[in-house]
Scaffold this motif. Structure first.
Motif, short mmCIF file in Angstrom:
data_model
loop_
_atom_site.label_atom_id
_atom_site.label_comp_id
_atom_site.label_asym_id
_atom_site.label_seq_id
_atom_site.Cartn_x
_atom_site.Cartn_y
_atom_site.Cartn_z
N GLU A 321 -9.06 -18.07 81.88
CA GLU A 321 -9.95 -17.73 82.57
C GLU A 321 -9.36 -17.03 84.09
N GLY A 322 -10.53 -16.20 84.76
CA GLY A 322 -10.03 -15.47 85.89
C GLY A 322 -8.92 -14.57 85.67
N SER A 323 -9.11 -14.07 84.58
CA SER A 323 -8.01 -13.01 84.18
C SER A 323 -8.57 -11.53 84.14
N LEU A 324 -7.56 -10.64 84.37
CA LEU A 324 -7.87 -9.37 84.24
C LEU A 324 -6.75 -8.64 83.17
N ILE A 325 -6.95 -8.35 82.01
CA ILE A 325 -6.11 -8.00 81.09
C ILE A 325 -6.09 -6.42 80.91
N GLY A 326 -4.96 -5.67 80.93
CA GLY A 326 -4.97 -4.47 80.88
C GLY A 326 -5.31 -3.94 79.32
N ARG A 327 -5.02 -2.54 79.28
CA ARG A 327 -5.02 -1.74 77.97
C ARG A 327 -3.97 -2.06 77.02
N ASN A 328 -4.22 -2.23 75.66
CA ASN A 328 -3.10 -2.27 74.86
C ASN A 328 -2.17 -3.46 75.10
N VAL A 329 -2.83 -4.49 75.43
CA VAL A 329 -1.92 -6.04 75.70
C VAL A 329 -1.99 -6.61 74.63
N ALA A 330 -1.16 -7.24 74.37
CA ALA A 330 -1.09 -8.56 73.33
C ALA A 330 -0.76 -9.98 73.92
N VAL A 331 -1.60 -10.81 73.88
CA VAL A 331 -1.49 -12.14 74.44
C VAL A 331 -1.36 -13.14 73.38
N ALA A 332 -0.19 -13.90 73.12
CA ALA A 332 -0.10 -15.12 72.16
C ALA A 332 0.67 -16.01 72.30
N PRO A 333 0.64 -16.95 71.68
CA PRO A 333 1.54 -18.09 72.05
C PRO A 333 2.99 -17.82 72.04
N ALA A 334 3.79 -18.59 72.77
CA ALA A 334 5.11 -18.29 72.70
C ALA A 334 5.94 -19.16 71.30
N PRO A 335 6.94 -18.91 70.93
CA PRO A 335 7.48 -19.57 69.93
C PRO A 335 7.88 -21.07 70.46
N ARG A 336 7.84 -21.94 69.74
CA ARG A 336 8.29 -23.39 69.75
C ARG A 336 9.60 -23.58 70.57
N THR A 337 10.46 -22.64 69.71
CA THR A 337 11.92 -22.48 69.90
C THR A 337 12.43 -21.19 69.82
N PRO A 338 13.31 -20.94 70.77
CA PRO A 338 14.01 -21.50 71.73
C PRO A 338 13.26 -22.01 72.91
N ALA A 339 13.65 -23.20 73.77
CA ALA A 339 12.76 -23.59 74.83
C ALA A 339 12.89 -22.78 76.10
N ALA A 340 12.38 -21.53 75.94
CA ALA A 340 12.43 -20.57 77.15
C ALA A 340 11.55 -19.56 77.16
N HIS A 341 11.27 -19.14 78.29
CA HIS A 341 10.38 -18.16 78.69
C HIS A 341 10.80 -16.75 78.24
N ARG A 342 10.18 -15.73 77.59
CA ARG A 342 10.62 -14.51 77.67
C ARG A 342 9.49 -13.58 77.97
N PHE A 343 9.87 -12.70 78.84
CA PHE A 343 8.93 -11.46 79.47
C PHE A 343 9.27 -10.25 79.43
N VAL A 344 8.24 -9.26 79.36
CA VAL A 344 8.46 -7.76 79.82
C VAL A 344 7.26 -7.52 80.49
N LEU A 345 7.61 -7.56 81.96
CA LEU A 345 6.83 -7.29 82.99
C LEU A 345 6.59 -6.20 83.69
N GLY A 346 5.54 -5.54 84.26
CA GLY A 346 5.86 -4.49 85.04
C GLY A 346 5.82 -4.97 86.40
N ASP A 347 5.93 -3.66 87.35
CA ASP A 347 6.46 -3.98 88.60
C ASP A 347 5.11 -4.62 89.11
N HIS A 348 5.34 -5.41 90.11
CA HIS A 348 4.46 -6.02 91.08
C HIS A 348 3.47 -7.29 90.21
N SER A 349 4.32 -7.42 89.09
CA SER A 349 3.31 -8.43 88.28
C SER A 349 3.24 -9.86 88.93
#
Length: 355
Positions: A321-349
């Motif tokens: 909720e309360g989100s602005l999601i851009g063009r050609n974006v994929a939002v999906a759950p992260a894998p359960r393992t390994p227990a780490a966050h993985r990102f590819v984020l643009g400038d000023h995200s």
């Protein structure tokens, strides 16, 4: 009368969305915010429009074209850099000539249009007419000071100590006297030719400068929260329609528009909501005040009070909720393992994570 629409600027407060698209073309209820302004100008009976463009000029030209789709004749005017609103009037001087002008900031949104104020200006023809609205934080705006009779006596750009809570709305009306003013002023400490300085120049010389305080809805759609609020406001007036397909296992509640080619499968949609052409919603919940643009896929997810732009996928995520999601974006759950966050984020995200 001619119109001057400002469609330059970098849109830094909407990054990273505006890294790839002009802020004026970010859609509200699946229509670029700039188009609402052009439609308001056409409804006011003004047909000749100069559009000020900068680094994003190519995208603006491709979206607006020659203006005929709006009943307008559009001329593009290049501003070398965003050097202030008065500078935009200066570079448009040859185009405007001696005509009156209504200047409209292309990322602003005024509910109810501008027909009434344009008609009033044409009938009375003061040297300048400004629109004002009361705001909670005047330091972020140009601010007007009125005397006891309501006459404009002073203007200041983003003052540290505002003399009132009356902010200038991004619609201005001028006679050709304003051309003299913008040629006379000098850049401010910000290095810009301020429209407030130009109007103050008129006031100081005894010109007729009038104001109208509007009580209706106005927003500068320069940041994500304001963009979502404008989307909510527009969807509040949504005309429902079912041009796409909705299966029997789905539930549609309230004002919902499903565009041609869109499909709703085993889902619950609670309006006001618009689903763009070619989008597919499967086993999901789409809540109020949400705009899904064309050719998106929403699967096994929940989303409300949000804007999703073209060709994006949301799969297995709930709730959003309360989100602005851009063009050609994929939002999906992260894998359960390994227990780490993985990102590819643009400038000023900006990322918010629960851990």
């Amino acid at each position: 009368m001619k119109a001057l629409v400002l469609a330059g600027g970098s849109g830094s407060r909407l990054r990273p969305i505006t890294h790839t698209s002009p802020k004026q073309l970010v859609p509200v209820a699946n229509k670029p915010v700039l188009f609402y302004g052009l439609e308001a100008i056409a409804e006011a009976g003004v047909t000749d429009v100069g559009v000020i463009v900068g680094d994003t000029g190519r995208e603006i030209r491709e979206a607006v074209g020659d203006g005929s789709r709006f009943g307008l004749r559009v001329t593009y005017i290049t501003q070398s850099a965003p050097l202030g609103l008065a500078h935009a009037l200066l570079v448009a001087g040859d185009y405007l000539g001696d005509d009156d002008v209504v200047m409209y900031l292309g990322d602003n949104f005024v509910v109810g249009g501008i027909s009434g104020i344009v008609e009033e200006f044409r009938a009375q023809r003061p040297d300048a007419q400004i629109l004002l609205t009361r705001v909670d934080d005047p330091t972020a705006f140009g601010v007007a000071e009125l005397d006891g009779s309501g006459r404009v006596v002073g203007l200041e750009e983003k003052p540290a100590r505002p003399k009132s809570d009356l902010a200038l709305v991004g619609v201005y009306l001028f006679t050709s006297r304003m051309q003299e003013a913008v040629r006379a002023i000098r850049p401010s400490r910000r290095g810009e030719l301020e429209i407030t300085d130009a109007i103050q120049w008129l006031i100081d010389r005894g010109c007729d400068v009038r104001s109208t305080t509007i009580s209706g809805y106005w927003k500068d759609t320069g940041n994500v929260l304001d963009m979502l609020e404008v989307n909510r406001s527009v969807l509040d007036t949504l005309e429902p329609g079912m041009e796409g397909k909705v299966d029997r296992a789905s539930e549609i509640i309230g004002r919902v528009r499903v565009e041609a080619g869109a499909e709703i499968r085993r889902s619950r949609i609670v309006g006001p909501v618009v689903i763009g052409a070619g989008s597919v919603v499967t086993e999901s919940y789409i809540g109020p005040f949400t705009s899904i643009a064309d050719n998106c896929r929403i699967e096994d997810s929940e989303i409300s009070f949000s804007i999703v732009l073209e060709n994006s996928l949301i799969d297995g995520v709930r709730p959003i909720e309360g989100s602005l999601i851009g063009r050609n974006v994929a939002v999906a759950p992260a894998p359960r393992t390994p227990a780490a966050h993985r990102f590819v984020l643009g400038d000023h995200s900006t990322v918010h994570i629960s851990s």
